[in-house]
Design a protein around this motif. Structure first.
Motif, mmCIF file in Angstrom:
data_model
loop_
_atom_site.group_PDB
_atom_site.id
_atom_site.type_symbol
_atom_site.label_atom_id
_atom_site.label_comp_id
_atom_site.label_asym_id
_atom_site.label_seq_id
_atom_site.Cartn_x
_atom_site.Cartn_y
_atom_site.Cartn_z
ATOM 1 N N ARG A 48 0.820 -1.221 0.000
ATOM 2 C CA ARG A 48 0.000 0.000 0.000
ATOM 3 C C ARG A 48 0.849 1.263 0.000
ATOM 4 O O ARG A 48 0.474 2.254 -0.614
ATOM 5 C CB ARG A 48 -0.934 -0.004 1.211
ATOM 6 N N THR A 105 -3.950 -6.713 20.793
ATOM 7 C CA THR A 105 -5.266 -6.348 20.240
ATOM 8 C C THR A 105 -6.373 -7.006 21.056
ATOM 9 O O THR A 105 -7.355 -6.354 21.436
ATOM 10 C CB THR A 105 -5.368 -6.802 18.763
ATOM 11 N N GLU A 173 8.345 -2.298 15.856
ATOM 12 C CA GLU A 173 7.156 -1.553 16.275
ATOM 13 C C GLU A 173 7.172 -0.142 15.681
ATOM 14 O O GLU A 173 6.150 0.350 15.192
ATOM 15 C CB GLU A 173 7.102 -1.477 17.803
ATOM 16 N N TYR A 177 4.441 1.654 13.307
ATOM 17 C CA TYR A 177 3.837 2.930 13.699
ATOM 18 C C TYR A 177 4.043 3.989 12.611
ATOM 19 O O TYR A 177 3.146 4.778 12.319
ATOM 20 C CB TYR A 177 4.452 3.426 15.011
ATOM 21 N N LEU A 200 9.875 11.600 16.455
ATOM 22 C CA LEU A 200 9.057 11.486 17.662
ATOM 23 C C LEU A 200 9.378 10.220 18.449
ATOM 24 O O LEU A 200 9.720 10.266 19.627
ATOM 25 C CB LEU A 200 7.574 11.505 17.272
ATOM 26 N N ARG A 201 9.291 9.074 17.778
ATOM 27 C CA ARG A 201 9.489 7.803 18.468
ATOM 28 C C ARG A 201 10.955 7.428 18.579
ATOM 29 O O ARG A 201 11.347 6.689 19.472
ATOM 30 C CB ARG A 201 8.724 6.677 17.757
ATOM 31 N N SER A 209 12.704 3.743 25.927
ATOM 32 C CA SER A 209 11.675 2.868 25.368
ATOM 33 C C SER A 209 12.020 1.402 25.655
ATOM 34 O O SER A 209 12.600 1.083 26.684
ATOM 35 C CB SER A 209 11.549 3.139 23.870
ATOM 36 N N HIS A 210 11.676 0.531 24.708
ATOM 37 C CA HIS A 210 11.741 -0.914 24.959
ATOM 38 C C HIS A 210 13.141 -1.409 25.331
ATOM 39 O O HIS A 210 13.263 -2.335 26.135
ATOM 40 C CB HIS A 210 11.230 -1.669 23.743
ATOM 41 N N ASN A 254 3.341 5.098 29.104
ATOM 42 C CA ASN A 254 2.124 4.983 28.284
ATOM 43 C C ASN A 254 0.911 5.643 28.920
ATOM 44 O O ASN A 254 -0.103 5.828 28.243
ATOM 45 C CB ASN A 254 1.792 3.499 28.054
ATOM 46 N N SER A 445 2.538 16.517 16.376
ATOM 47 C CA SER A 445 2.053 17.111 17.616
ATOM 48 C C SER A 445 2.659 16.390 18.796
ATOM 49 O O SER A 445 3.273 15.351 18.658
ATOM 50 C CB SER A 445 0.545 17.040 17.705
#
Lengths: 445, 192
Positions: A48, A105, A173, A177, A200-201, A209-210, A254, A445
């Motif tokens: 996609r 999920t 991940e 994202y 950002l991440r 993080s992880h 989180n 943002s």
């Protein structure tokens, strides 16, 4: 924890592929299944959004390189087998992510069903993310222990494997994202949202993080593995406590608390990010420092026992244990005696580290009555051919340094109020500010 | 390695496998066993997210697993029998035409889905202006509508078979006319 229990050197024969262990085949099967699932996932994203997916994979793969180098350099003295390091990273990237996607999920759905969509929207990520992901990552460290227990011989080793499991998870991940951000933007196959997500991440959220959470969980598992003299319940409790700590750090990060930046706009949001992220980062870095010093003390003691300044001086042993001091020693040699001296110091440090590890193995071997195939009993007790090999290398590099007029591989004496002491933190703060400015400029943002 | 240690390794491996499987397969199985639909109070506005509300169709169930109200955006999925009505509110800075084009692209991005006929201008009871159209898919059909509510776009997609839609379409369209915006969105956040 005494110095005796801080480190348990890996036997020299412990690096064979353990095909006789069920855990080895479990690891292989789960890695293959995870690889298939993650490949399908990335293939779907690529179909996609090809440009965005390729950009995301390239950016976050490059992003992982300095993390990898930093984490693996933590354990300079006794380097871990590259295949095992790769297995830890792959567990995080393939197995943990592949299992976390359906698991998280479903857990999100269950939270919504058992509470409300509003609660799930606000607190779902805080509760589900750590619960599912930290457990899956910790299982990766457990599998590493099951496959190569002898290689996890200090708390620091647990930190290294845990951080790499977390890094693998973090990379995949983040890729997902980033491409999801492209889909959410709804403007077609653009790389803008990928770059914004990268800053950002990768920067604002990436340092705490992880990899960090995994390191904490790994420290606990490492302790449980090496502390054979402690009671089993104590070892399990420490490992569980470390896992709970990782869970808590992840939960706080989180959680929606103060998410709006205490009403101070974007600067408030940045402040909250720092408030949530910096304390765990500092705490875990301190833990790593203690673990590293304990391991360094253990190995340096074996060098010191030789009482031979040709092998190592006190200053060299101190420098050997800290990455920055090692680097300073190389730099000092380079500036005072030239490039060849810098290279010779690097080789001397590596040879000293290997000699220290081999000496500790020979020591353990002697305790076992020279039963290890890698050491033999001679006139001077247990002897490993590797001890002789690395001792010769140390002496060779020492001679080279002496010829170059720089006989000792030590860092220069620190000057009072040396501005370079603040260079690292200042560069970190500047990087955060630049990342923040870049995100604002890109419309994030 | 002794038999005891190998057995321990086998048990440890089995434990790890069981833990991974319980997360990857067990949790989804438990999730599937519990129904996701919850009744919503009749005649009361439901907050989609981003300050947008809607009075759900009479007799609709809310799929709580697909509904996420948030401060700056939100989604809600209403189930009316076999008909699904999805409402998405999200920050948007473009025009109504751009919003409509974006929703059409989302619909036709799914293989076999085609937009049919011409779009019509629509307006909610609260005065929000929007565009509405229809689409078809193999064995299914539906309507879509898009509204601009200040800095927020509201996208509605309704899907079902022709027979199912015929019975409830009017009720859903009445519900859509109740879309209103009452609050101010607040900024989003990032996390691991």
């Amino acid at each position: 924890m005494s110095a005796d229990t801080a480190v348990r050197p890996a036997p020299a024969t412990g690096r064979r592929v353990p095909v006789h262990l069920p855990a080895f085949w479990l690891l292989l099967v789960l890695l293959a299944a995870g690889a298939a699932k993650v490949t399908l996932l990335l293939h779907g994203l690529f179909a996609r959004y090809p440009a965005a997916t390729v950009t995301a994979v390239a950016l976050f793969a490059l992003y992982a390189v300095p993390f990898w180098l930093f984490v693996t350099a933590l354990d300079y003295l006794e380097r871990e087998p590259p295949l095992l390091l790769a297995a830890a990273f792959a567990w995080g990237a393939l197995v943990a992510t592949a299992a976390a996607i359906p698991g998280a999920t479903a857990a999100h759905n269950l939270v919504a069903k058992l509470t409300s969509p509003r609660y799930a929207a606000a607190w779902g990520s805080a509760v589900v993310g750590p619960t599912v992901e930290e457990v899956l990552k910790a299982l990766g460290i457990v599998v590493i222990v099951l496959v190569a227990r002898a290689q996890v011989n200090s708390v620091l080793d647990g930190v290294v494997y845990g951080a790499l499991v977390g890094l693998g998870f973090q990379v995949v991940e983040n890729i997902v994202y980033a491409v999801n951000a492209v889909a959410l933007a709804g403007n077609g196959d653009r790389v803008g949202p990928v770059v914004a997500t990268f800053f950002l991440r990768g920067f604002l959220a990436g340092l705490w993080s992880h990899a960090l959470f995994g390191a904490l969980a790994g420290a606990g598992i490492g302790y449980a593995v090496i502390s054979a003299r402690r009671r089993r319940s104590t070892r399990i409790a420490v490992a569980a406590l470390a896992l709970c700590g990782a869970w808590l750090c992840h939960f706080v990060w989180n959680s929606p608390v103060l998410v709006d930046g205490v009403g101070w706009g974007p600067y408030g949001v940045l402040l909250v990010l720092l408030l949530k992220g910096v304390p765990p980062l500092v705490g875990i870095l301190l833990l790593v420092r203690v673990a590293r010093e304990r391991e360094a003390d253990y190995y340096a003691a074996h060098l010191a026992e030789l009482d031979d300044p040709e092998i190592s001086t006190e200053g060299e042993r101190r420098a050997l244990s800290v990455g920055k001091l090692r680097s300073d020693a190389r730099q000092y040699a380079y500036t005072s005696a030239g490039l060849r001296a810098g290279h010779a110091v690097r080789r001397l440090q590596r040879a000293q580290a290997r000699l220290a590890v081999e000496l500790s193995r020979a020591h353990d071997c002697a305790d076992a009555g020279c039963a290890d195939a890698a050491c033999t009993e001679g006139a001077q007790g247990c002897r490993s051919p590797w001890v002789d090999r690395w001792r010769a290398e140390v002496l060779d590099q020492r001679a080279r340094l002496r010829v170059l007029g720089h006989p000792e591989a030590v860092p220069p004496q620190p000057r009072p109020r040396d501005w370079r002491r603040w260079a690292g933190p200042a560069a970190g703060a500047l990087a955060l500010l630049l990342a923040w400015a870049a995100i604002r400029a890109l419309g994030g943002s | 390695m002794g038999v005891g240690r190998r057995l321990g390794n086998l048990l440890g491996s089995a434990g790890v496998l069981a833990a991974v499987a319980s997360i990857a397969f067990g949790l989804p199985a438990v999730d599937r066993a519990i129904p996701a639909g919850r009744p919503v109070p009749a005649g009361e506005p439901y907050e989609i997210g981003g300050g947008v509300t809607l009075v759900p169709p009479a007799g609709a169930l809310l799929d709580v697993t697909k509904s996420r109200p948030g401060p700056d955006r939100g989604t809600a999925l209403f189930l009316i029998g076999a008909v699904r009505c999805a409402v998405v509110a999200a920050p948007f800075t473009g025009t109504l035409e751009e919003a409509a084009a974006r929703l059409r692209d989302k619909i036709t991005a799914t293989r076999g889905y085609q937009v049919t006929g011409r779009e019509a201008d629509v307006r909610t009871q609260s005065g929000l202006v929007g565009r509405q159209g229809g689409y078809t898919a193999p064995g299914r059909g539906g309507r879509y509508a898009v509204y601009l509510a200040g800095p927020v776009v509201v996208e509605v997609t309704i899907s079902g078979t022709d027979l199912e839609l015929r019975d409830v379409l009017r009720t859903i369209e009445e519900s859509i006319t109740t879309i209103a915006r009452t609050g101010t969105p607040s900024p989003a956040r990032a996390g691991p």
